[in-house]
Enzyme design. Sequence first.
Site, PDB file in Angstrom:
ATOM      1  N   ASP A 225       0.044  48.692 -60.638  1.00  0.00           N
ATOM      2  CA  ASP A 225      -0.474  48.436 -61.985  1.00  0.00           C
ATOM      3  C   ASP A 225      -1.198  49.710 -62.437  1.00  0.00           C
ATOM      4  OD1 ASP A 225      -2.942  48.455 -60.749  1.00  0.00           O
ATOM      5  OD2 ASP A 225      -3.553  46.454 -61.433  1.00  0.00           O
TER       6      ASP A 225
ATOM      7  N   CYS B  84      -2.725  48.612 -56.447  1.00  0.00           N
ATOM      8  CA  CYS B  84      -3.520  48.238 -57.624  1.00  0.00           C
ATOM      9  C   CYS B  84      -4.892  48.880 -57.424  1.00  0.00           C
ATOM     10  CB  CYS B  84      -3.579  46.728 -57.813  1.00  0.00           C
ATOM     11  SG  CYS B  84      -4.318  45.795 -56.450  1.00  0.00           S
TER      12      CYS B  84
ATOM     13  N   THR C  17      -7.629  47.762 -55.963  1.00  0.00           N
ATOM     14  CA  THR C  17      -8.138  47.540 -54.598  1.00  0.00           C
ATOM     15  C   THR C  17      -7.045  47.272 -53.570  1.00  0.00           C
ATOM     16  OG1 THR C  17      -8.273  45.172 -55.039  1.00  0.00           O
ATOM     17  CG2 THR C  17     -10.269  46.491 -55.486  1.00  0.00           C
TER      18      THR C  17
ATOM     19  N   HIS D 118       1.816  44.502 -34.889  1.00  0.00           N
ATOM     20  CA  HIS D 118       1.498  43.114 -34.553  1.00  0.00           C
ATOM     21  C   HIS D 118       1.941  42.108 -35.607  1.00  0.00           C
ATOM     22  CE1 HIS D 118      -1.893  44.081 -31.412  1.00  0.00           C
ATOM     23  NE2 HIS D 118      -0.755  44.716 -31.174  1.00  0.00           N
TER      24      HIS D 118
ATOM     25  N   HIS E 249       3.986  38.889 -30.247  1.00  0.00           N
ATOM     26  CA  HIS E 249       3.727  38.958 -31.688  1.00  0.00           C
ATOM     27  C   HIS E 249       4.869  38.336 -32.487  1.00  0.00           C
ATOM     28  CE1 HIS E 249       0.249  41.243 -30.727  1.00  0.00           C
ATOM     29  NE2 HIS E 249       0.982  42.093 -30.021  1.00  0.00           N
TER      30      HIS E 249
HETATM   31  C1  RB5 Z   1      -7.236  45.871 -62.662  1.00  0.00           C
HETATM   32  O1  RB5 Z   1      -8.377  46.164 -63.384  1.00  0.00           O
HETATM   33  C2  RB5 Z   1      -7.596  45.413 -61.256  1.00  0.00           C
HETATM   34  O2  RB5 Z   1      -8.137  44.140 -61.296  1.00  0.00           O
HETATM   35  C3  RB5 Z   1      -6.383  45.464 -60.376  1.00  0.00           C
HETATM   36  O3  RB5 Z   1      -5.885  46.756 -60.330  1.00  0.00           O
HETATM   37  C4  RB5 Z   1      -6.563  45.066 -58.928  1.00  0.00           C
HETATM   38  O4  RB5 Z   1      -7.608  45.780 -58.328  1.00  0.00           O
HETATM   39  C5  RB5 Z   1      -6.609  43.635 -58.616  1.00  0.00           C
HETATM   40  O5  RB5 Z   1      -6.747  43.211 -57.471  1.00  0.00           O
END
Ligand code: RB5
Length: 152
Positions: A12, A69, A71, A102, A137
């Site tokens: 994203d 994304c 995180t 694993h 595993h």
């Molecule tokens: C977008 O702002 C953010 O929420 C997305 O990139 C991501 O981190 C979601 O888990």
Amino acid sequence: MADTRKIAVGADHGGYELKGVIVEHLRQSGYVVQDFGTHGLESVDYPDYAYQVARAVAAGEYDLGILICGTGIGMSIAANKIVGVRAAVCGDTYSARMSRLHNNANILCLGGRVLGPGLALDIVDVWLRTEFEGGRHARRVEKIRQMEASRR
Ligand code: RB5
């Protein structure tokens, strides 16, 4: 010899810039890369990209997938809704290696707002070079597959 496995990549807006670095690196390393987007910094919804990459990997069209994304968390939650996907968020090389050894993870999720490009590329390289260990595993991964089947 170059590794020519097919890798599906998606992001994203939070992962867009890191995706560019990773796609370039993978192509230079010889992988066949399909970039599912996004293709700019405009705000988009990460499940749309997780869905495309997860479906393509689960269908066997690609050997492995990478989703990015902000995180890595949203991508992993979304990708793991697709049957046959084992998506792992990794922020270090040890977890990346273990997720293959694993857990037989078939999608790597990264945080574009968490990782610098140097560490991210190390994680990608370790993840792609590590094979599933099997043995005990395999039994555990099979139990996950059975949980999926019972959900249908
Ligand atoms: C977008 O702002 C953010 O929420 C997305 O990139 C991501 O981190 C979601 O888990």
